[in-house]
Enzyme design. Structure first.
Site, mmCIF file in Angstrom:
data_model
loop_
_atom_site.group_PDB
_atom_site.id
_atom_site.type_symbol
_atom_site.label_atom_id
_atom_site.label_comp_id
_atom_site.label_asym_id
_atom_site.label_seq_id
_atom_site.Cartn_x
_atom_site.Cartn_y
_atom_site.Cartn_z
ATOM 1 N N LYS A 189 0.831 -1.121 0.029
ATOM 2 C CA LYS A 189 0.020 0.057 -0.058
ATOM 3 C C LYS A 189 0.905 1.202 -0.111
ATOM 4 O O LYS A 189 0.377 2.373 -0.575
ATOM 5 C CB LYS A 189 -1.052 -0.022 1.319
ATOM 6 N N LYS A 194 -10.883 -4.011 -4.692
ATOM 7 C CA LYS A 194 -11.895 -3.397 -4.902
ATOM 8 C C LYS A 194 -11.346 -1.834 -5.194
ATOM 9 O O LYS A 194 -12.237 -0.986 -5.526
ATOM 10 C CB LYS A 194 -12.995 -3.245 -4.057
ATOM 11 N N LYS A 221 -3.370 -9.306 -6.782
ATOM 12 C CA LYS A 221 -4.592 -9.790 -6.195
ATOM 13 C C LYS A 221 -5.699 -8.868 -6.845
ATOM 14 O O LYS A 221 -5.310 -7.591 -6.921
ATOM 15 C CB LYS A 221 -4.696 -9.891 -4.724
HETATM 16 P P1 ATP Z 1 -8.882 -2.576 -0.931
HETATM 17 O O1 ATP Z 1 -8.549 -2.911 -2.320
HETATM 18 O O2 ATP Z 1 -9.611 -1.483 -0.613
HETATM 19 O O3 ATP Z 1 -7.513 -2.590 -0.043
HETATM 20 P P2 ATP Z 1 -9.466 -5.436 -0.604
HETATM 21 O O4 ATP Z 1 -10.470 -5.553 -1.686
HETATM 22 O O5 ATP Z 1 -8.433 -6.105 -0.289
HETATM 23 O O6 ATP Z 1 -9.757 -3.823 -0.226
HETATM 24 P P3 ATP Z 1 -10.831 -5.666 2.049
HETATM 25 O O7 ATP Z 1 -12.201 -4.963 2.490
HETATM 26 O O8 ATP Z 1 -9.574 -5.309 2.632
HETATM 27 O O9 ATP Z 1 -10.659 -5.868 0.504
HETATM 28 O O10 ATP Z 1 -11.014 -7.395 2.383
HETATM 29 C C1 ATP Z 1 -12.038 -7.912 2.949
HETATM 30 C C2 ATP Z 1 -11.713 -9.305 2.693
HETATM 31 O O11 ATP Z 1 -11.631 -9.891 1.427
HETATM 32 C C3 ATP Z 1 -10.571 -10.048 3.447
HETATM 33 O O12 ATP Z 1 -10.810 -11.171 4.081
HETATM 34 C C4 ATP Z 1 -9.665 -10.062 2.330
HETATM 35 O O13 ATP Z 1 -8.622 -11.195 2.627
HETATM 36 C C5 ATP Z 1 -10.528 -10.679 1.358
HETATM 37 N N1 ATP Z 1 -10.028 -10.420 -0.038
HETATM 38 C C6 ATP Z 1 -9.771 -9.330 -0.499
HETATM 39 N N2 ATP Z 1 -9.217 -9.358 -1.858
HETATM 40 C C7 ATP Z 1 -9.409 -10.827 -2.222
HETATM 41 C C8 ATP Z 1 -8.819 -11.680 -3.228
HETATM 42 N N3 ATP Z 1 -8.550 -10.943 -4.504
HETATM 43 N N4 ATP Z 1 -8.886 -12.890 -3.247
HETATM 44 C C9 ATP Z 1 -9.504 -13.475 -1.963
HETATM 45 N N5 ATP Z 1 -9.737 -12.789 -1.000
HETATM 46 C C10 ATP Z 1 -9.761 -11.560 -1.074
#
Ligand code: ATP
Ligand code: LTN
Length: 330
Positions: free
Chosen positions: A114, A199, A196
């Site tokens: 990040k 969002k 990965k």
């Molecule tokens: P951001 O992109 O804003 O950092 P994010 O998409 O990584 O957010 P979070 O809200 O931080 O999502 O995560 C919520 C849950 O979703 C966490 O348990 C995280 O491990 C899971 N998660 C996020 N992205 C993935 C992915 N690509 N594959 C599997 N699990 C995921």
């Protein structure tokens, strides 16, 4: 009866994606249905580590709550709440930061990723983010934390902090374990399959949002990056195709062997269409339910308020214990 306590969180930092759904939300449902006691939290304080539009943040938190309900979270079985409404999270976070070493935080890969992505805003919150996450988890006597594999390191840090505190002050925190799906623990970006799916990615073609319309889902799968071989196989040398295959397996329940055998002799277009169709079939009912729930704001507000009240009650018990043991109060 299994009395395991479950806690997990999701940031209201954008529209939840297929990664969030497969990596986390699906297991949230599963664990709830196994009659464990679950706390599910919209972690808006964590979302602040990246600049958010003030007018959007609360709205997005409420929308995320609606989506969790639409995915099957039952407010009778689980406590669904917004993090900033339970002040104990921030309070415990300060205390735990005094039991966390900078060396430990320096090793966190999410902080490194990040900071590289937001090099103009490497704030202290981004650095101490895992301590707040440990507080979320430890306040509730949590045993299991259903997350995607990217969060494993953070849950392990929460374990280490709990063990360290317990050794110094006596049994205070349960020691949590991560709960990660075997397939789908890391759904990759459709555009850069070595990253990965996220969002908050600037390119919407890189992710499928749970709320994307069917024609958008089809279009995004069509545009997904693959390779020039046109052979459907699961291999580290083929990250794009392997990601599509994993998504296909997660949404059809097929094993990787069955999937690969079924696509033998077929082209990438076929795999993309089949993956899109499987995803649409599972997301469509969730999308209708989401719209219905958002149409009833009084119901939604009531759940959020009751959730905060229930969470606060439990969180206060832990915080009081910590304050007593550390001498912050008598
Ligand atoms: P951001 O992109 O804003 O950092 P994010 O998409 O990584 O957010 P979070 O809200 O931080 O999502 O995560 C919520 C849950 O979703 C966490 O348990 C995280 O491990 C899971 N998660 C996020 N992205 C993935 C992915 N690509 N594959 C599997 N699990 C995921
Ligand atoms: N750090 C997580 C979100 C999160 C979380 C939690 C997950 C905050 N607090 C507690 C599980 C338990 C993320 O970035 N995905």
């Amino acid at each position: 009866m299994d009395k395991k306590i479950v806690f997990s969180g999701i940031q209201p930092s954008g529209s939840p994606t297929l990664g969030n759904y497969v990596g986390a939300l699906r297991n949230w449902n599963l664990l709830q249905d196994e009659k464990r006691y679950c706390y599910y939290c919209i972690v808006n304080l964590h979302a602040m580590t990246v600049r958010q539009d003030p007018g959007e943040l609360y709205k997005r938190s409420v929308e995320t709550a609606a989506l969790l309900l639409a995915c099957g979270i039952d407010p009778e079985l689980s406590t669904l709440f917004i993090q900033s409404q339970v002040k104990e999270h921030a309070e415990l976070s300060w205390v735990l930061s005094c039991f966390t070493y900078m060396g430990e935080l320096n090793r966190m890969t999410q902080f490194k990723d990040k900071s590289a992505k937001h090099s103009d805003n490497i704030n202290a919150g981004l650095y101490t983010y895992p301590v707040l996450m440990a507080s979320d988890i430890l306040l509730y006597g949590t045993n299991l934390v259903p997350v995607g594999s990217d969060q494993k390191q953070h849950v392990e840090l929460a374990r280490d902090i709990a063990i360290r505190f317990n050794k110094l002050y006596g049994e205070t925190f349960a020691v949590p374990e991560p709960y990660i799906p075997k397939v789908g623990g890391r759904v990759m970006s459709l555009q850069e399959p070595d990253k990965k799916m996220s969002k908050s990615d600037n390119n919407p073609n890189s992710y499928i949002a749970v709320m994307d319309e069917p024609d958008v889902i089809i279009k995004k799968f069509k545009r997904a990056v693959t390779d020039s071989e046109n052979v459907i196989a699961y291999s580290p040398e083929k990250p794009g195709v392997s990601n599509l295959l994993s998504i296909y397996c997660t949404f059809t329940g097929k094993t990787m062997e069955e999937a690969v055998a079924g696509f033998e002799g077929k082209g990438y277009g076929h795999l993309k269409k089949a993956a899109a169709e499987a995803v649409i079939a599972e997301l469509s009912p969730i999308q209708s339910e989401y719209k219905r729930i958002l149409g009833d704001m009084a119901y939604l507000d009531d759940i959020i308020e009751k959730g905060a009240r229930k969470a606060r009650e439990r969180a206060l018990v832990t915080l009081n214990d910590v304050y007593k043991k550390t001498g912050l109060r008598s």
